[in-house]
Write a protein that holds these residues in place. Structure first.
Motif, PDB file in Angstrom:
ATOM      1  N   VAL A   1       0.693  -1.195   0.033  1.00  0.00           N
ATOM      2  CA  VAL A   1       0.186  -0.034   0.113  1.00  0.00           C
ATOM      3  C   VAL A   1       0.824   1.229   0.082  1.00  0.00           C
ATOM      4  N   ILE A   2       2.050   1.164   0.856  1.00  0.00           N
ATOM      5  CA  ILE A   2       2.746   2.373   0.795  1.00  0.00           C
ATOM      6  C   ILE A   2       3.416   2.476  -0.415  1.00  0.00           C
ATOM      7  N   GLU A   3       4.016   1.529  -1.223  1.00  0.00           N
ATOM      8  CA  GLU A   3       4.501   1.724  -2.195  1.00  0.00           C
ATOM      9  C   GLU A   3       3.632   2.052  -3.604  1.00  0.00           C
ATOM     10  N   LEU A   4       2.533   1.447  -3.488  1.00  0.00           N
ATOM     11  CA  LEU A   4       1.607   1.583  -4.666  1.00  0.00           C
ATOM     12  C   LEU A   4       0.960   3.091  -4.631  1.00  0.00           C
ATOM     13  N   TYR A   5       0.729   3.493  -3.446  1.00  0.00           N
ATOM     14  CA  TYR A   5      -0.034   4.603  -3.274  1.00  0.00           C
ATOM     15  C   TYR A   5       0.926   5.833  -3.019  1.00  0.00           C
ATOM     16  N   VAL A   6       2.425   5.409  -3.021  1.00  0.00           N
ATOM     17  CA  VAL A   6       3.350   6.388  -2.636  1.00  0.00           C
ATOM     18  C   VAL A   6       3.057   7.460  -1.520  1.00  0.00           C
ATOM     19  N   LEU A   7       2.982   6.710  -0.230  1.00  0.00           N
ATOM     20  CA  LEU A   7       2.628   7.235   0.848  1.00  0.00           C
ATOM     21  C   LEU A   7       4.165   7.890   1.582  1.00  0.00           C
ATOM     22  N   ASP A   8       4.454   8.856   1.310  1.00  0.00           N
ATOM     23  CA  ASP A   8       5.599   9.245   1.960  1.00  0.00           C
ATOM     24  C   ASP A   8       5.585  10.513   2.965  1.00  0.00           C
ATOM     25  N   ARG A   9       4.216  10.727   3.182  1.00  0.00           N
ATOM     26  CA  ARG A   9       3.907  11.679   4.173  1.00  0.00           C
ATOM     27  C   ARG A   9       2.943  11.086   5.289  1.00  0.00           C
ATOM     28  N   ILE A  10       3.463  10.178   5.927  1.00  0.00           N
ATOM     29  CA  ILE A  10       2.714   9.266   6.909  1.00  0.00           C
ATOM     30  C   ILE A  10       2.358   9.959   8.225  1.00  0.00           C
ATOM     31  N   PRO A  11       1.005  10.034   8.586  1.00  0.00           N
ATOM     32  CA  PRO A  11       0.613  10.767   9.829  1.00  0.00           C
ATOM     33  C   PRO A  11       1.435  10.127  11.147  1.00  0.00           C
ATOM     34  N   ALA A  12       1.322  10.909  12.134  1.00  0.00           N
ATOM     35  CA  ALA A  12       2.371  10.516  13.234  1.00  0.00           C
ATOM     36  C   ALA A  12       1.572   9.211  13.883  1.00  0.00           C
ATOM     37  N   ARG A  13       0.196   9.147  13.650  1.00  0.00           N
ATOM     38  CA  ARG A  13      -0.650   8.339  14.391  1.00  0.00           C
ATOM     39  C   ARG A  13      -0.660   6.919  13.870  1.00  0.00           C
ATOM     40  N   VAL A  14      -0.161   6.870  12.521  1.00  0.00           N
ATOM     41  CA  VAL A  14       0.107   5.665  11.825  1.00  0.00           C
ATOM     42  C   VAL A  14       1.303   5.064  12.409  1.00  0.00           C
ATOM     43  N   SER A  15       2.311   5.676  12.801  1.00  0.00           N
ATOM     44  CA  SER A  15       3.564   5.435  13.457  1.00  0.00           C
ATOM     45  C   SER A  15       3.182   4.793  14.864  1.00  0.00           C
ATOM     46  N   ASP A  16       2.326   5.476  15.430  1.00  0.00           N
ATOM     47  CA  ASP A  16       1.825   5.069  16.709  1.00  0.00           C
ATOM     48  C   ASP A  16       1.188   3.551  16.678  1.00  0.00           C
ATOM     49  N   GLN A  17       0.368   3.468  15.560  1.00  0.00           N
ATOM     50  CA  GLN A  17      -0.209   2.137  15.345  1.00  0.00           C
ATOM     51  C   GLN A  17       0.931   0.957  15.415  1.00  0.00           C
ATOM     52  N   LEU A  18       2.117   1.402  14.305  1.00  0.00           N
ATOM     53  CA  LEU A  18       3.027   0.356  14.010  1.00  0.00           C
ATOM     54  C   LEU A  18       3.748   0.089  15.381  1.00  0.00           C
TER      55      LEU A  18
END
Length: 205
Positions: free
Chosen positions: A99-116
């Motif tokens: 998903v990150i690669e295909l959607y080119v998500l290079d500005r990840i919200p901080a709360r996604v990092s909290d999930q991880l």
């Protein structure tokens, strides 16, 4: 833990340990991916695919051990359930990378990092627990801690979705929500592993 008179085959348990370690390694790679440049997306995503492939090979080893062993360290249905959920978790984490690669998500919200981060804690606890399946004493704390983390992960996911909905266009919202859903799904899988371990503890006590 019940007393066992005869020696047991441990290849199945080692396969579960390896599968859980692939999950933990995958969370580390995903942490790299969240902060990576776009040019690094393909290589990191391929690393996740390799982890998934190795997990699937471990699952096959588990199935072989279950079929060929006269005495298994745990009931076959429990070994199978643990292996299935662990392998599915590897698939979900690979999906997150794609998903990150295909959607080119290079500005990840901080709360996604909290999930991880929560997921990584669950993965670390799970890897430790899989190494102790031949001695269930003490795993009750693991079971309860992963369940606690799963509740925290569910809350984080709900808050994240509400923030994404408020702050982004429908298209961007859909992209980031897909990633958030992958992490939430992986966390629920870790909870399923802990729940299965809890069931084993009750049955084997």
């Amino acid at each position: 833990m019940k007393f066992r008179l005869f020696p047991q085959e441990t290849a199945g348990l080692q396969a579960l340990v390896s599968m859980s370690e692939h999950i933990l390694s995958a969370t580390h790679t995903l942490a790299e991916l969240l902060g990576a440049d776009r040019a690094d997306f393909p290589a990191l995503t391929e690393s996740l695919r390799q982890e998934e492939s190795a997990s699937t090979a471990n699952f096959a080893t588990l199935l072989t051990a279950m079929r060929t062993s006269f005495i298994n360290p745990l009931p076959r249905e429990d070994l199978y359930s643990l292996g299935q959920v662990l392998n599915e978790t590897s698939e979900i984490l690979t999906g997150a990378a794609e998903v990150i690669e295909l959607y080119v998500l290079d500005r990840i919200p901080a709360r996604v990092s909290d999930q991880l981060e929560i997921l990584s804690q669950q993965a670390e606890l799970t890897a430790t627990a899989m190494r102790s399946l031949n001695d269930l004493d003490g795993l009750e704390d693991y079971w309860l801690e992963v369940l606690r983390l799963a509740k925290r992960a569910d809350h984080t996911h709900r808050v994240l979705v509400s923030e994404l909905l408020k702050d982004h266009s429908p298209t961007t919202f859909a992209k980031y929500k897909t990633l958030a859903d992958q992490f939430a799904s992986a966390s629920r899988q870790m909870r399923a592993v802990a729940t299965q371990v809890g069931s084993i503890i009750v049955k084997e006590s």
